[in-house]
Scaffold this motif. Structure first.
Motif, PDB file in Angstrom:
ATOM      1  N   CYS A  23       0.715  -1.251   0.126  1.00  0.00           N
ATOM      2  CA  CYS A  23       0.074   0.045  -0.038  1.00  0.00           C
ATOM      3  C   CYS A  23       0.867   1.200  -0.013  1.00  0.00           C
ATOM      4  N   GLU A  26       2.784   2.091  -3.273  1.00  0.00           N
ATOM      5  CA  GLU A  26       1.558   2.861  -4.037  1.00  0.00           C
ATOM      6  C   GLU A  26       1.460   4.185  -3.817  1.00  0.00           C
ATOM      7  N   TRP A  86      -8.029  -1.031  -5.776  1.00  0.00           N
ATOM      8  CA  TRP A  86      -7.142  -0.112  -5.927  1.00  0.00           C
ATOM      9  C   TRP A  86      -6.064  -0.845  -7.171  1.00  0.00           C
ATOM     10  N   SER A  87      -5.757  -2.139  -6.984  1.00  0.00           N
ATOM     11  CA  SER A  87      -4.861  -2.353  -7.967  1.00  0.00           C
ATOM     12  C   SER A  87      -5.418  -2.254  -9.526  1.00  0.00           C
ATOM     13  N   CYS A  90      -5.111   1.488 -10.400  1.00  0.00           N
ATOM     14  CA  CYS A  90      -3.922   1.798 -10.831  1.00  0.00           C
ATOM     15  C   CYS A  90      -3.492   1.299 -12.135  1.00  0.00           C
ATOM     16  N   PHE A 169       2.708   2.761 -12.329  1.00  0.00           N
ATOM     17  CA  PHE A 169       1.325   2.527 -11.794  1.00  0.00           C
ATOM     18  C   PHE A 169       1.303   1.086 -12.345  1.00  0.00           C
ATOM     19  N   GLU A 172       2.964  -1.041  -9.528  1.00  0.00           N
ATOM     20  CA  GLU A 172       1.945  -1.091  -8.500  1.00  0.00           C
ATOM     21  C   GLU A 172       1.145  -1.934  -8.499  1.00  0.00           C
TER      22      GLU A 172
END
Length: 435
Positions: A23, A26, A86-87, A90, A169, A172
């Motif tokens: 996290c 990121e 969130w993955s 990104c 990105f 991540e």
């Protein structure tokens, strides 16, 4: 040959440690990649501050709901869903500083998704970890944030230099998806099957009533919202969470700018020294956890006095280090001061951060959601305010290379640390106050 076994709770703690590391890779990664892209097209400091703080608006919105949902349906499931959200965000985000609307929407989504993570983690740990391991388990898990930030500061500038900001990105998103697969494969609820078949006896039951199993968790009863929101010990945690994250987020988001514009240093040329502040946080966080558990198990200090001692020492030393940062005009001096500040802030987490489980083991995710909302508001206020302060300083001093341009930036969190430490001394407790 004797087959070695690993208690299930250790694997859970290890996975949550990796979770927080990813996290924070990121978060640091976005600040570095966006700063490079924004500076290339001459975006002003106020606009940068607004974009960098957008994450925290989404993060604030999902803290309390995250704690509530984690208590009701289980932290394990919520953690997995938030990571996947969130993955994928990104992975799909185009980094173009001129497409402000897309950046804002994406950062809001990432913020909302990550807002569920820490309340979920506290819910999981409250179910798995017995009291005598609580401090070091929580400290190890949260120290993953600092190791992730350190790795981000070390590796991401090089990635940006050779592959461009957009590559950050992609990398991540890949890390997030890999962790999601590990969590899906190995994580389980305490009442279910063991993570490792060789260890069928799971140590989550103790004579101490602070150890919570699913059968007596908040899933089966109403949540005492009024008592939580009017409790002075809860507010002591909230105030200190706000201060901790104000200092952390200001340094995390603006330290690259301080090195680049305040000291005229290149992040690429600084080598591994730029990761030392976060590496120091990793070390001191785990020191704090081990010391706290040692004091408590050896009965050197009560739980209450242990929390107050570590919180006070951590915040007061951090305050001094923050205030003197602008006085040092070399990379070594700035790295040293920021390392001391962040290291002792991390030490203080063995005070206020573990205190959620002391006072409300059954509602740890809820209380964490409430206090982390305050910490998130600190990100909104601190990151955006810093951008405005620097824009005003740039007008007054022509550029940002003078110590005067940065004094207010570091003085504010320094004073907050002093104030918060006294609040914790006055109102905190290590005793359980929620049945």
């Amino acid at each position: 040959m004797t087959k070695m076994t690993l208690p299930v709770r250790y694997l859970i703690v290890l996975l949550t440690f990796i979770c927080t590391s990813v996290c924070y890779i990121e978060r640091v990664g976005f600040s570095i990649a966006y700063t490079v892209a924004a500076d290339a097209v001459s975006v002003n400091q106020s606009t940068k501050g607004a974009i960098l703080s957008t994450f925290y608006y989404g993060y604030a919105c999902s803290q309390v709901p995250g704690g509530y949902v984690a208590q009701k349906i289980g932290g394990r499931k919520v953690l997995l869903l938030s990571f996947l959200l969130w993955s994928f965000t990104c992975a799909l985000l185009p980094l173009d500083p001129n497409r402000v609307s897309i950046l804002i929407i994406a950062r809001l989504l990432v913020g909302v998704a990550q807002g569920f993570i820490f309340p979920s983690i506290h819910t999981v740990l409250a179910q798995w970890v017995p009291p005598h391991e609580r401090s070091r388990s929580v400290s190890l898990t949260t120290s993953g944030m600092y190791l992730g930030a350190a790795l981000g500061m070390l590796l991401i500038p090089t990635l940006v230099k050779f592959k461009g900001p957009q590559s950050v990105f992609v990398a991540e998103a890949g890390l997030g998806l890999v962790w999601s697969l590990l969590w899906f494969k190995y994580a389980s609820d305490p009442k279910g099957e063991s993570l490792l078949p060789v260890n069928k006896k799971i140590d989550i039951v103790s004579k101490d009533s602070n150890v919570v199993s699913p059968s007596n968790s908040a899933k089966s009863g109403s949540i005492p919202w009024l008592k939580i929101l009017t409790s002075l010990p809860v507010w002591a945690i909230v105030v200190n969470n706000f201060t901790f994250h104000y200092a952390l987020y200001v340094l995390m988001n603006w330290l690259p700018t301080y090195f680049e514009l305040g000291l005229k240093l290149s992040l690429q040329d600084m080598g591994s020294s730029k990761m030392l502040p976060y590496l120091n946080m990793f070390v001191f966080s785990n020191i704090g956890g081990v010391v706290a558990d040692y004091f408590i198990t050896r009965r050197i200090l009560s739980v209450t006095m242990t929390r107050k001692f570590l919180n006070t020492v951590g915040f007061l030393v951090a305050s001094l280090a923050l205030v003197v940062i602008p006085s040092f005009r070399t990379s070594g001096g700035a790295v040293f001061c920021s390392s001391v500040a962040l290291g002792f802030l991390a030490l203080g987490r063995a005070g206020f951060a573990v205190n959620h489980m002391d006072i409300a083991p059954r509602y740890a995710g809820i209380v964490m959601g409430v206090s982390n909302t305050a910490g998130t508001l600190a990100g909104i206020v601190g990151v955006d305010l810093t951008g405005r302060l620097l824009e005003a300083a740039k007008v007054a001093n022509s550029d940002l290379s003078t110590p005067e341009s940065w004094k207010a930036v570091f003085l504010i969190p320094g004073l907050l640390c002093v104030f918060s430490s006294f609040i914790f001394l006055l109102f905190s407790t290590g005793e359980r106050i929620f049945e």
